[in-house]
Write an enzyme that holds these catalytic residues in place. Structure first.
Site, mmCIF file in Angstrom:
data_model
loop_
_atom_site.group_PDB
_atom_site.id
_atom_site.type_symbol
_atom_site.label_atom_id
_atom_site.label_comp_id
_atom_site.label_asym_id
_atom_site.label_seq_id
_atom_site.Cartn_x
_atom_site.Cartn_y
_atom_site.Cartn_z
ATOM 1 N N ASP A 30 -8.277 3.890 4.535
ATOM 2 C CA ASP A 30 -7.562 3.091 3.527
ATOM 3 C C ASP A 30 -8.523 2.306 2.645
ATOM 4 O O ASP A 30 -8.170 1.256 2.106
ATOM 5 C CB ASP A 30 -6.614 2.105 4.228
ATOM 6 C CG ASP A 30 -5.707 2.801 5.231
ATOM 7 O OD1 ASP A 30 -5.096 3.809 4.848
ATOM 8 O OD2 ASP A 30 -5.625 2.351 6.381
ATOM 9 N N SER A 59 -10.511 -1.646 -1.170
ATOM 10 C CA SER A 59 -9.545 -1.755 -0.083
ATOM 11 C C SER A 59 -8.180 -1.397 -0.651
ATOM 12 O O SER A 59 -7.723 -2.029 -1.605
ATOM 13 C CB SER A 59 -9.508 -3.176 0.491
ATOM 14 O OG SER A 59 -8.414 -3.314 1.368
ATOM 15 N N ARG A 60 -7.550 -0.381 -0.082
ATOM 16 C CA ARG A 60 -6.269 0.066 -0.626
ATOM 17 C C ARG A 60 -5.110 -0.826 -0.164
ATOM 18 O O ARG A 60 -3.980 -0.617 -0.585
ATOM 19 C CB ARG A 60 -6.016 1.533 -0.236
ATOM 20 C CG ARG A 60 -7.046 2.449 -0.858
ATOM 21 C CD ARG A 60 -6.744 3.927 -0.677
ATOM 22 N NE ARG A 60 -7.826 4.710 -1.255
ATOM 23 C CZ ARG A 60 -8.846 5.226 -0.595
ATOM 24 N NH1 ARG A 60 -8.917 5.051 0.706
ATOM 25 N NH2 ARG A 60 -9.780 5.925 -1.207
ATOM 26 N N VAL A 61 -5.403 -1.790 0.701
ATOM 27 C CA VAL A 61 -4.388 -2.775 1.083
ATOM 28 C C VAL A 61 -4.457 -3.969 0.133
ATOM 29 O O VAL A 61 -3.450 -4.531 -0.272
ATOM 30 C CB VAL A 61 -4.583 -3.219 2.553
ATOM 31 C CG1 VAL A 61 -3.652 -4.361 2.911
ATOM 32 C CG2 VAL A 61 -4.350 -2.041 3.482
#
Length: 528
Positions: free
Chosen positions: A366, A391-393
């Site tokens: 992620d 960071s894909r969050v």
């Protein structure tokens, strides 16, 4: 005439009964026909299944079935130091069990091998242990919930610009000797701050490392009082390729134990490049067809089925208890709301992130934290390239006060990186461009951090806020470090309530003004 027919029938029956006996034995037993390089080929074991543990009679040696051929079975030995005593003609028998490992709280503070045996000379593992499979299906989508709870690393660069959430999979990638392991160790040490209220149990998986390196890491964790909530799963360079392949799976099973009990766990794989190389070695010895860069075609599946097991489990107790593949041994103890966060490490060659294994892991995780050799050599620690790192969050894994300042920081640094290249040509720049470059350099200095020195989240917010507000523009770059020490010392000594508000996610106009006033007073002191 009747006597002749009777004798013929008798001999035919005897023959069939003899063959039946042999056939029934071959379904449960096998005979070693070839052995070498940790690989055993066995005739028989007709009913064995992929991943089954088999035992060699009278030798107490275990192997795992990895190839099911038409006329033989390919077995990989799990203990290379004893492989030389297996000879052709030896018997091997089924256990009818997949690869299991024993897990429990007694493992905390210990160093174990991928089989779950202690190797730290502290005696046997104490406490209640539960037998769980090393290979497990990842939780289905219905049993997961979004990643939104921050896993604070204590590293300013990461917590502000590349935040990690509990249940996320964040890759650390870079060339050798760029500080990948140091970041992982700092993250483990930082979890000590939260142990009393919200513990995060840490599993450090060492794959193909020197025994001296593993001992050094254990010493660092002990010296920083971080070993009591940490487990080290070690498969060093002297261990067999199979031990290096299965070490991450054993570590993940330990992490899942804490996750399924409703608690938070963090697992670090150091590093999956070596696991892929060991898997390639085993596959080629088993005569599987090689593909790109000589890796077998299922190397992507090796890593995906490992990393997909990291997740944030839904808080609903009734749904969590129905989760797929829960071992019977812990089924009665399952709670919702647990998480397993994965931080895999990958080593690149000359910064090439487009090669086979790095691209595989990038597509599974992620986000990634990219460490650059040039930055490391220029004295920037941690040597993170923020333009490639992601960071894909994102902000979902940050507290409100950090989210407010990180957006400004990212924008400032993006402008700085874009304009910095122009300044290298020596051409004249206007005053507004020079201000952006100066501000970017100040922020880079603020984001620098010493090893084994994780910051509290409130301290991070306080110092980064001052950088984004351009209050330090008149201070020389070489005095930024001095300012930071004085500023944070003053806040921690005289303004605890201020820091407590930041820690609770509050950053309003009143708090902002107080932070600025403290900073200005420290600046005036430094100038004097």
């Amino acid at each position: 005439m009747s006597d002749i027919k009777y004798s013929e029938i008798s001999s035919i029956l005897k023959k069939h009964l003899y063959n039946f006996k042999i056939e029934s034995k071959l379904s449960e037993y096998g005979v070693v026909v070839q052995v070498g390089d940790g690989i055993v080929r066995s005739f028989g074991l007709n009913l064995s299944f992929y991943g089954e543990i088999v035992e060699f009679d009278k030798k107490k040696i275990k192997g795992i079935v990895l190839n099911l051929e038409e006329d033989h079975v390919g077995i990989v030995l799990l203990n290379s130091s004893q492989r030389i005593i297996i000879k052709e003609g030896d018997l091997v028998r089924r256990t009818k069990k997949p690869f299991f490992i024993k897990v429990g709280r007694g493992l905390l503070g210990r160093v174990i091998n991928p089989l779950g045996d202690p190797i730290d000379e502290k005696g046997s593992i104490s406490g209640t242990l539960f037998e769980v499979p090393v290979e497990r299906k990842a939780p289905g989508v219905i049993y997961r919930e979004p990643v939104k709870e921050p896993l604070q690393t204590g590293i300013k660069f990461i917590d502000s610009m590349i935040p990690i959430g509990k249940g996320q999979r964040e890759l650390i990638i870079g060339d050798r000797q760029t500080g990948k392991t140091s970041i992982a160790i700092d993250i483990i040490i930082n979890q000590k701050k939260f142990f009393k209220k919200n513990p995060v149990y840490c599993i450090y998986v060492a794959i193909g490392q020197k025994a001296s390196t593993i001992a050094r890491i254990k010493k660092i964790l002990e010296d920083n009082n971080a070993m009591y909530y940490t487990i080290i799963v070690s498969s060093n360079a002297n261990d067999s390729a199979s031990m290096q392949v299965y070490a991450p799976f054993s570590g993940t099973s330990i992490g899942e134990y804490f996750r399924d009990l409703g608690e938070s766990a963090l697992i670090i794989y150091d590093d999956l490049s070596k696991q892929a190389i060991s898997y390639r070695e085993i596959s080629l010895l088993l005569r599987r067809p090689p593909g790109r860069e000589a890796y077998p075609g299922d190397v992507f599946y090796l890593h995906s089925r490992l990393l997909e097991r990291s997740s944030k489990i839904i808080r609903d107790q009734d749904i969590a208890k129905e989760m797929n593949d829960i071992p019977k041994s812990i089924k009665n103890f399952v709670k919702g709301g647990g998480s397993l966060t994965a931080i895999p490490i990958i080593e690149t060659q000359s910064g090439d992130i487009s090669s086979y294994i790095p691209t595989n892991i990038i597509s599974i995780t992620d986000g990634q934290i990219f460490l650059e050799k040039e930055l490391f050599n220029s004295g920037i620690r941690p040597a993170i390239n923020e333009s490639i790192s992601v960071s894909r969050v994102g902000g979902n894994a940050q507290i409100e006060s950090m989210r407010k300042i990180s957006a400004t920081l990212k924008l400032n640094q993006a402008q700085f990186k874009e304009l910095e290249s122009f300044s290298k040509f020596g051409s004249e720049l206007d005053s507004s461009t020079m201000k952006i470059i100066k501000k970017g350099r100040i922020n880079m200095e603020i984001l620098k951090q010493e090893l084994l020195n994780p910051y509290k989240i409130s301290d991070q917010i306080a110092i980064i806020y001052i950088g984004t507000k351009n209050i330090l523009e008149d201070i020389p770059i070489d005095k930024i470090n001095l300012f930071e020490k004085e500023y944070l010392f003053c806040l921690n000594k005289e303004h605890n309530k201020l820091l407590e508000s930041l820690n609770n996610g509050i950053l309003n106009d009143e708090i902002s003004k107080k932070l600025e006033n403290v900073a200005i007073s420290i600046i005036n002191k430094i100038k004097l």
